[in-house]
Design a protein around this motif. Structure first.
Motif, PDB file in Angstrom:
ATOM      1  N   TRP A  55      -1.281  -3.081  -1.906  1.00  0.00           N
ATOM      2  CA  TRP A  55      -1.518  -2.041  -0.908  1.00  0.00           C
ATOM      3  C   TRP A  55      -1.496  -2.628   0.491  1.00  0.00           C
ATOM      4  CZ3 TRP A  55      -6.558   0.503  -3.208  1.00  0.00           C
ATOM      5  CH2 TRP A  55      -6.244   1.135  -4.427  1.00  0.00           C
ATOM      6  N   SER A  56      -0.982  -1.864   1.411  1.00  0.00           N
ATOM      7  CA  SER A  56      -1.066  -2.211   2.831  1.00  0.00           C
ATOM      8  C   SER A  56      -2.448  -1.790   3.330  1.00  0.00           C
ATOM      9  CB  SER A  56       0.014  -1.468   3.612  1.00  0.00           C
ATOM     10  OG  SER A  56      -0.247  -0.068   3.561  1.00  0.00           O
ATOM     11  N   LEU A  57      -2.777  -2.220   4.539  1.00  0.00           N
ATOM     12  CA  LEU A  57      -4.023  -1.753   5.167  1.00  0.00           C
ATOM     13  C   LEU A  57      -4.013  -0.227   5.278  1.00  0.00           C
ATOM     14  CD1 LEU A  57      -4.541  -4.350   8.032  1.00  0.00           C
ATOM     15  CD2 LEU A  57      -6.043  -3.990   6.077  1.00  0.00           C
ATOM     16  N   SER A  58      -2.859   0.327   5.630  1.00  0.00           N
ATOM     17  CA  SER A  58      -2.749   1.782   5.787  1.00  0.00           C
ATOM     18  C   SER A  58      -3.001   2.512   4.467  1.00  0.00           C
ATOM     19  CB  SER A  58      -1.372   2.160   6.332  1.00  0.00           C
ATOM     20  OG  SER A  58      -1.208   1.619   7.623  1.00  0.00           O
ATOM     21  N   GLU A  59      -2.479   1.956   3.372  1.00  0.00           N
ATOM     22  CA  GLU A  59      -2.682   2.608   2.073  1.00  0.00           C
ATOM     23  C   GLU A  59      -4.149   2.563   1.660  1.00  0.00           C
ATOM     24  OE1 GLU A  59      -0.830   2.802  -2.416  1.00  0.00           O
ATOM     25  OE2 GLU A  59       0.047   1.440  -0.957  1.00  0.00           O
ATOM     26  N   LEU A  60      -4.814   1.427   1.860  1.00  0.00           N
ATOM     27  CA  LEU A  60      -6.244   1.352   1.542  1.00  0.00           C
ATOM     28  C   LEU A  60      -7.034   2.309   2.435  1.00  0.00           C
ATOM     29  CD1 LEU A  60      -8.695   0.281   0.054  1.00  0.00           C
ATOM     30  CD2 LEU A  60      -8.668  -1.735   1.573  1.00  0.00           C
ATOM     31  N   ALA A  61      -6.644   2.396   3.699  1.00  0.00           N
ATOM     32  CA  ALA A  61      -7.322   3.327   4.618  1.00  0.00           C
ATOM     33  C   ALA A  61      -7.187   4.754   4.115  1.00  0.00           C
ATOM     34  CB  ALA A  61      -6.737   3.190   6.030  1.00  0.00           C
ATOM     35  N   GLU A  62      -5.992   5.134   3.681  1.00  0.00           N
ATOM     36  CA  GLU A  62      -5.761   6.493   3.185  1.00  0.00           C
ATOM     37  C   GLU A  62      -6.573   6.760   1.918  1.00  0.00           C
ATOM     38  OE1 GLU A  62      -2.079   8.916   1.252  1.00  0.00           O
ATOM     39  OE2 GLU A  62      -1.660   7.738   3.062  1.00  0.00           O
ATOM     40  N   ARG A  63      -6.610   5.797   1.009  1.00  0.00           N
ATOM     41  CA  ARG A  63      -7.317   5.970  -0.260  1.00  0.00           C
ATOM     42  C   ARG A  63      -8.838   5.977  -0.099  1.00  0.00           C
ATOM     43  NH1 ARG A  63      -4.411   4.521  -5.171  1.00  0.00           N
ATOM     44  NH2 ARG A  63      -2.214   4.189  -4.702  1.00  0.00           N
TER      45      ARG A  63
END
Length: 189
Positions: A25-33
């Motif tokens: 996961w990217s930082l953005s994906e973890l942020a979204e999740r």
């Protein structure tokens, strides 16, 4: 700051980054999740900021872990005996809440955590932090107000509550002394 607590904070930061990277996961994906901002996750991973209990619960929930599992993975203990002096302790920088992972690192479907909640503290936890576990709360000292969705439970020493379906909740100490309670997490099968 206590060096043992600081070193655990550093290991938690490293573990969050590792859990994210293991999943690709990217930082953005973890942020979204997780619902935690990309900037905050970046600060936490660099250990520029210590996560609060609420943020740690959101991040661990996004990984499909409990907060205690994430902390235990940051400070892995081998063996069947977990001595108090070696149990991972983490302090929430916002509320002063102290969380001790009591159970040894094992393949049992159970985790045992001891929490000391300071007078006046409120610690909200998102439902995602508990989605994959059944949970019991057992008050050892003081009094705990536990708000589970729309329901409020007033717990005194010796009281034990089984939580219902996962919902947002709040652990609150409105008493005059610190509240010490055990959290028993049972993995859903």
């Amino acid at each position: 700051m206590d060096t043992k607590v600081y070193s655990l904070d550093r290991r938690i930061s490293d573990r969050i980054r590792l859990e994210r990277e293991i999943r690709g996961w990217s930082l953005s994906e973890l942020a979204e999740r997780s619902g935690v901002s990309r900037t905050m996750i970046h600060k936490i991973e660099r250990a520029d900021s210590s996560p609060t209990a609420t943020l740690l619960a959101r991040l661990s929930g996004a990984f499909g872990l409990t907060m205690s599992t994430l902390i235990a993975r940051a400070e892995i203990q081998d063996g069947r005996l977990s001595r108090r002096a070696h149990q991972p302790v983490w302090k929430d920088p916002q509320s002063g809440y102290i969380r001790r992972h009591v159970s040894p690192n094992s393949d049992l479907p159970l985790e045992l955590i001891e929490v000391e909640l300071p007078v006046g503290a409120d610690v909200p936890m998102p439902a995602a932090a508990y989605a994959m576990f059944r949970q019991l709360i057992w008050v050892k000292e003081g009094a705990l107000t536990f708000i589970e969705g729309e329901e409020t439970h007033m717990l005194a020493p010796g009281d034990c509550l089984e939580l219902g379906p996962p919902t947002d909740c709040i652990f609150r100490n409105g008493g005059e002394v610190p509240c010490v309670y055990a959290v028993i997490l049972i993995k859903r099968r």
